[in-house]
Each structure stands twice: as C-alpha cells, then as structure tokens.
Design a protein around this motif. Structure first.
Motif, PDB file in Angstrom:
ATOM      1  N   ILE A   1       1.139  -1.256   0.038  1.00  0.00           N
ATOM      2  CA  ILE A   1      -0.234  -0.055  -0.124  1.00  0.00           C
ATOM      3  C   ILE A   1       1.181   1.145   0.016  1.00  0.00           C
ATOM      4  CG2 ILE A   1       0.125  -0.112   2.249  1.00  0.00           C
ATOM      5  CD1 ILE A   1      -2.983   1.248   2.204  1.00  0.00           C
TER       6      ILE A   1
ATOM      7  N   GLU B   1       2.565   4.386   1.195  1.00  0.00           N
ATOM      8  CA  GLU B   1       2.670   5.045   2.161  1.00  0.00           C
ATOM      9  C   GLU B   1       1.933   5.878   3.038  1.00  0.00           C
ATOM     10  OE1 GLU B   1       4.605   3.734   5.060  1.00  0.00           O
ATOM     11  OE2 GLU B   1       4.668   5.864   6.030  1.00  0.00           O
ATOM     12  N   THR B   2       1.896   6.953   1.946  1.00  0.00           N
ATOM     13  CA  THR B   2       0.536   8.175   2.172  1.00  0.00           C
ATOM     14  C   THR B   2      -0.447   8.207   1.148  1.00  0.00           C
ATOM     15  OG1 THR B   2       0.008  10.844   2.551  1.00  0.00           O
ATOM     16  CG2 THR B   2       1.824   9.902   0.709  1.00  0.00           C
ATOM     17  N   GLY B   3      -1.719   8.591   0.982  1.00  0.00           N
ATOM     18  CA  GLY B   3      -2.341   8.440   0.102  1.00  0.00           C
ATOM     19  C   GLY B   3      -3.571   9.906   0.035  1.00  0.00           C
TER      20      GLY B   3
ATOM     21  N   GLY C   1      -3.700   3.784  -1.955  1.00  0.00           N
ATOM     22  CA  GLY C   1      -3.600   4.831  -0.688  1.00  0.00           C
ATOM     23  C   GLY C   1      -4.468   5.217  -0.313  1.00  0.00           C
TER      24      GLY C   1
ATOM     25  N   GLY D   1       0.763  -1.146   5.470  1.00  0.00           N
ATOM     26  CA  GLY D   1      -0.179   0.033   6.443  1.00  0.00           C
ATOM     27  C   GLY D   1      -0.331  -0.026   7.365  1.00  0.00           C
TER      28      GLY D   1
ATOM     29  N   SER E   1      -3.052   3.950   4.139  1.00  0.00           N
ATOM     30  CA  SER E   1      -1.439   3.981   4.527  1.00  0.00           C
ATOM     31  C   SER E   1      -1.109   4.429   5.727  1.00  0.00           C
ATOM     32  CB  SER E   1      -1.895   5.314   3.853  1.00  0.00           C
ATOM     33  OG  SER E   1      -2.263   4.707   2.066  1.00  0.00           O
TER      34      SER E   1
END
Ligand code: P6P
Length: 340
Positions: free
Chosen positions: A203, A205-207, A261, A295, A322
């Motif tokens: 996934i 790391e950030t979304g 994410g 995640g 995320s």
C-alpha cells in the motif's frame, strides 16, 4: 503492481503449492484450506455475476444475528463456503456472520478455525455495486481430545495464520496473506482459474483519498470532524484537498485503499456506539492484510489486531489504510479527545 505481461501465468493452485514447498515441514493443510476457499469463490462469483438474470436477487425473508435482512446471495455464499471447507477435514469450526452461533463441522480432527463474512456489502447486491467475501483463519488452541473451547473462537487478530478477501467487482479477484506479504489473483472466467496478478503488493505510504460515510458526521467525535475538515482544506504541498470516495462495501473500499493509498474509516457513532463493523470477520482479516502490505489499522488508538475479543460478533471502530494517513487521523483524535 508487478508487470506480468511477459511472465508465465501462475494459477492460485500453483502459487499455493509453490509457497508451501518453501516450508519443508508444511503438511499442506493450510494450502488445501486456501484452495477450498478459492473453489467456493469461483462458484460464488458465477452466481454473483448472473444474479441479475436469476431470481437469486432480493431478500429471502430472514434476518441475520444483527437483525439485518439476509439476501439470498448471502445464504448461497455462506452455504458454498461452509460446504467447501467441510470437504477436506481440515476445519473444525466456522463462525459466520450468517450464523448466530458457532458451526462445528464434522471434522473433529480439523486444526483450523475459519471466520467468514460470506458476502460483505450485501446491501449493494441489488444495485450491482461490488461486494466481497472475507475470511480469517486461526489454529485451534485446544487439544483435539479436549473438544473445542470458547478460547478457540476468541483469539486476537495477531493469532491469525491467514486472512483475505474475494472482491466480486468489474472482475473477481482474491487477495490473501499467510503472514509473508499479500498476493493478489484475478479470476479468468474463460478458464475458471485465479491468475496471479501481484505477488507482494504494498500500500502507498500515504494517499489522497479518504473514505467514510459523512452522513453520520454530526455524531462523530470532535477529532474525526477536525480530521475530515483537514482533508478538505486546500494545501498543494500536501496534495489537499483529498478526494472523498465511499462505496459502502468494506471489501471494495479497503481494496481501493490498498491500491491507491489513503484511509477507510468506520468510526463509532450514536447509531453504532462500538462501531458497525465486526472485529472477527471484517476488521481483523482486513487489518492483517493491510499491515502485511505495509499499512496500518487501529480502532482510533490501538492496533485492531491486538484487541482481545470477548464475543464472536463484537464490533469495533476502524481506521485503516496508508500509514501516514492513519497516524494523522490518530493525531487529531488524541488532540481533540474529550478529556474525561
Ligand atoms: P453504512 C455493508 O453493509 C457493511 O457491513 C460494510 O461492507 C460497509 O463498509 C458498511 O457496512 C457500510 O455501512 O452505514 O455506511 O451503510
């Protein structure tokens, strides 16, 4: 996603056997259990995809343990999964959303326990929106000659030996983990096989997508309200405002989160003081899978997988996705929590 255009097609069965061969001591029982679930998934997929032209749509008139009306496809999926698990004398107990108790299979020698949400998101069946099956697998704790105990059924999510879901969407896919990463397979209906599409999906790391039913906004805690407003504020440096996406089918919302994410949230609210989603057969399996993909999944504070269950149908709030998005919402929850 792995570019498999030039790679040999690997079926679910082949993949499971290859994975098992990496463990010389493996008995093959977990592999067989996963294949059993794969078989049931193909049969359910066929029914879901033709539900519109048979009379299997609609309600069957009964209600499940939560008082929710049961759709005929729910029952069909439940029966298919349980009968498939019953075939190979590996599973001793099944706990399913569709059965208010514990279904002890006639495999007293079986060493696995399987929790099922046979068809999650069933309210979407009649409007042709993606739905899914979720499974969570534990080893029995009691000795075979002791008989099954409550402790066998109430293990924390950390004890899962495998978990995954089947998503019946524009295509049917199966994602699962045995604790060694997450593998994703797509059903090729022309040959009736699940084909490996990603053997170690991660996934982001950030979304920039948040997913929550904002209809219950007024009953949220202040921290969550502040977080959603944070998502909506314009800030090009952090790619805000985020996009809002909500399907209302947990498997579909979590699968999108795995791929793009972001974060999926089902908080506690006035209607659901402990949250709506069930710990043992929705939140634990999806949390195990998302953690394996890199995640994070919490109940607002602690890890979902560390919750010590005290009831097989208990519910929990869930914030999953995320890592950076889950950490951020927890910051807001902590900062604005109504101090006792
Ligand atoms: P709401 C479907 O009924 C379900 O159990 C999950 O799949 C989904 O995430 C949630 O409920 C949707 O609930 O209250 O937003 O309709």
């Amino acid at each position: 996603m792995v570019d498999r255009r030039n790679k040999r097609v690997i079926t679910l069965e082949e993949y499971i056997i290859q994975a098992q061969n990496k463990f010389p001591g493996a008995t093959g029982e977990l592999s067989q259990l996963l294949r059993d679930i794969g078989l049931a998934a193909k049969i359910i997929s066929r029914e879901v995809n033709k539900a519109g032209i048979t009379n299997i749509l609609g309600e069957d008139g009964s209600t499940n343990v939560h008082g929710e009306t049961v759709k005929k496809l729910d029952l069909f999926a439940d029966k298919q999964l349980i009968s498939s698990l019953n075939r190979s004398n590996i599973t001793c107990m099944v706990i399913s959303e569709e059965n208010d108790g514990i279904v002890e299979l006639d495999n007293e020698g079986g060493k696995y326990i399987v929790y099922l949400d046979p068809l999650d998101g069933s309210s979407n069946i009649d409007v042709n929106v993606s739905i899914g099956s979720i499974f969570s697998i534990y080893m029995r704790q009691s000795d075979i000659d002791e008989g099954l105990s409550k402790a066998d059924a109430l293990q924390p999510g950390l004890k899962q030996v495998a978990a995954g879901y089947v998503l019946y969407g524009s295509s049917t896919l199966m994602a699962y983990t045995t604790g060694l990463g997450v593998s994703v397979f797509t059903l090729d209906p022309s040959i009736g096989e699940f084909i490996l599409s990603d053997d170690d999906i991660k996934i982001p790391e950030t979304g920039t997508i948040y997913s929550v039913n904002e209809g219950s906004y007024n009953s949220w805690d202040l921290g969550l309200k502040k977080y959603i407003k944070y998502c909506q504020v314009e800030d090009p440096q952090t790619n805000r405002p985020y996009k809002a996406r909500y399907i209302g089918s947990m498997v579909a919302d979590v699968h999108r989160t795995l791929i793009t994410g972001g974060i999926f949230i089902y908080p506690h609210s006035s209607q659901y003081p402990s949250g709506k989603l069930r710990l043992m057969y929705e939140c634990n399996p999806l949390s195990f899978l998302i953690e394996q993909a890199g995640g994070m999944a919490i109940d607002g504070e602690g890890r979902i997988l560390e919750i010590k269950p005290n009831a097989i149908h208990q519910r929990t709030p869930i914030y999953i996705g995320s890592r950076q998005n889950v950490l951020k919402v927890r910051e807001f929850i902590r900062e604005y929590s109504e101090k006792p």
